[in-house]
Write an enzyme that holds these catalytic residues in place. Structure first.
Site, PDB file in Angstrom:
ATOM      1  N   SER A 176       0.855  -1.182   0.000  1.00  0.00           N
ATOM      2  CA  SER A 176       0.000   0.000   0.000  1.00  0.00           C
ATOM      3  C   SER A 176       0.892   1.232   0.000  1.00  0.00           C
ATOM      4  O   SER A 176       2.052   1.160   0.407  1.00  0.00           O
ATOM      5  CB  SER A 176      -0.866  -0.003   1.266  1.00  0.00           C
ATOM      6  OG  SER A 176      -1.492   1.247   1.440  1.00  0.00           O
ATOM      7  N   TYR A 189      -1.237  -0.484  10.695  1.00  0.00           N
ATOM      8  CA  TYR A 189      -1.448  -0.903   9.293  1.00  0.00           C
ATOM      9  C   TYR A 189      -0.250  -0.486   8.444  1.00  0.00           C
ATOM     10  O   TYR A 189       0.282  -1.280   7.672  1.00  0.00           O
ATOM     11  CB  TYR A 189      -2.737  -0.268   8.757  1.00  0.00           C
ATOM     12  CG  TYR A 189      -3.017  -0.595   7.302  1.00  0.00           C
ATOM     13  CD1 TYR A 189      -3.478  -1.857   6.928  1.00  0.00           C
ATOM     14  CD2 TYR A 189      -2.820   0.368   6.308  1.00  0.00           C
ATOM     15  CE1 TYR A 189      -3.721  -2.147   5.592  1.00  0.00           C
ATOM     16  CE2 TYR A 189      -3.065   0.075   4.969  1.00  0.00           C
ATOM     17  CZ  TYR A 189      -3.524  -1.189   4.625  1.00  0.00           C
ATOM     18  OH  TYR A 189      -3.757  -1.465   3.296  1.00  0.00           O
TER      19      TYR A 189
END
Ligand SMILES: NC(=O)c1ccc[n+]([C@@H]2O[C@H](COP(=O)([O-])OP(=O)(O)OC[C@H]3O[C@@H](n4cnc5c(N)ncnc54)[C@H](OP(=O)(O)O)[C@@H]3O)[C@@H](O)[C@H]2O)c1
Ligand SMILES: *[C@@H]1O[C@H](CO)[C@@H](O)[C@H](O)[C@H]1NC(C)=O
Length: 320
Positions: A176, A189
């Site tokens: 990501s 995350y």
């Protein structure tokens, strides 16, 4: 006159030195095929993984294993792929990447199903929780993200590597943009995605160094619209993703799916998937680490909207 030719000479030398990296970055030669080969996609019951499975089938993958925890959703996805791409044999395998026994079972089933077919493993399964880090109630979510996004991904890769090394193939890890830069509330995350990128780059180096026929790629989407975890989150808090994508940019699941195929064909180590170019921000941060202190504090409406969206998701998810 002499000055000009000196400049020209430097220009020519610079171009010659840069030609190789520029060529490999902007017009890389195609070095691999997808057609007729085999693939496994984790997290293929919803979101981006569904699109990755569809695009691999449309590219002519001969055998495709899709996997996730919800068997019903997987079966529906498999049925639709079969309907549109009857030449691809699709197998839906229920498996939880955070469970060791599930991972080894999946690797065994795939080895049996694919035989010596060159195989791509797409590590796409992942979860995201925005957290206020001081809350003690965050512990289960911290562990869940580490167990699925890092521990699961690395162990599954370990389980698959014996067969991948034998058959030759690819590993595509879905990281990501959160693995390249900080966000608000995305602490753990982001840590898991930094880990995925580090693991990908190092495993790629290992495979090349040992002359093993496995290439490793990392695909990094920014904010994804239309489906997936960010889209779900926007709907849950009632603040549409559109309120933040003017500043952060966006992409669609199909863009990440196409990037997976492109990464394989052109052997890209890393691909960022986003409508706005973000590499200048990342480059500035590498040289001036204080850059992001200012970015989130800029008195601009678009920055304030972005912060408000992230704050609202963090508050919402911290209460759950
Ligand atoms: N959406 C975005 O904006 C965005 C941006 C950048 C990166 N990403 C990354 O893209 C990947 C896909 O995300 P998404 O947006 O498509 O999310 P999603 O819609 O929430 O889908 C996640 C997928 O992973 C599966 N999964 C979750 N936990 C699992 C487990 N323990 N074992 C096996 N499968 C599991 C889910 O299926 P089950 O629940 O059925 O198991 C589902 O198929 C993730 O790695 C995510 O971090 C997403
Ligand atoms: C089924 O697959 C087609 C072709 O990829 C796609 O356009 C359609 O949206 C899919 N349907 C469902 C219910 O996912």
């Amino acid at each position: 006159m002499a000055g000009l030719s000196f400049c020209n000479a430097i220009g020519v030398v610079l171009l010659a030195v840069l030609a190789f990296p520029l060529c490999y970055t902007f017009i890389p030669p195609q070095v691999h095929e997808v057609k007729g080969k085999c693939a496994v996609v984790t997290g293929a019951s919803t979101g981006i993984g569904v699109q990755i499975a569809h695009v691999l089938a449309s590219e002519g993958i001969s055998k495709l294993v899709i996997t996730a925890r919800s068997k019903e959703k997987l079966d529906a996805v498999a049925a639709n792929i079969t309907k549109h791409y009857p030449k691809t044999q699709v197998f839906a395998e229920k498996s939880d990447v955070s469970k060791p026994e599930d991972r080894t079972a999946l690797a065994e089933t795939v080895a049996k199903t694919f035989g010596s077919c060159p195989t791509t493993l797409v590590n796409n399964a992942g979860v995201e929780s925005f957290l206020h880090m001081e809350l003690q109630s965050a512990k289960p979510k911290i562990d869940q993200m580490i167990d699925i996004n890092i521990r699961g991904l690395i162990h599954l890769t370990n389980d698959f590597l014996p067969m991948l090394i034998k058959s030759g193939g690819h590993i595509v890890n879905i990281a990501s943009l959160a693995g390249k830069m900080p966000g608000i509330g995305v602490n753990v995350y982001s840590a898991t995605k930094f880990a995925v990128i580090g693991f990908s780059l190092n495993l790629r180096a290992d495979m090349r160094h040992r002359k093993l026929d496995v290439s490793v790629h990392c695909v990094m989407p920014g904010i994804v619209k239309e489906a997936g975890m960010a889209d779900d989150m926007g709907k849950q808090i009632g603040l549409p993703l559109e309120s933040i994508t003017d500043l952060a940019g966006f992409s669609r699941p199909i863009d990440t799916a196409n990037a997976v195929v492109e990464a394989i064909k052109y052997d890209h180590p890393e691909l960022i998937v986003n409508s706005l170019p973000v590499w200048p921000l990342i480059a500035i941060h590498s040289i001036f680490p204080r850059w992001f202190d200012f970015t989130f504090e800029l008195p601009l409406p678009s920055v304030e909207r972005l912060n408000a969206w992230f704050d609202k998701v963090t508050d919402y998810q911290s209460q759950k």
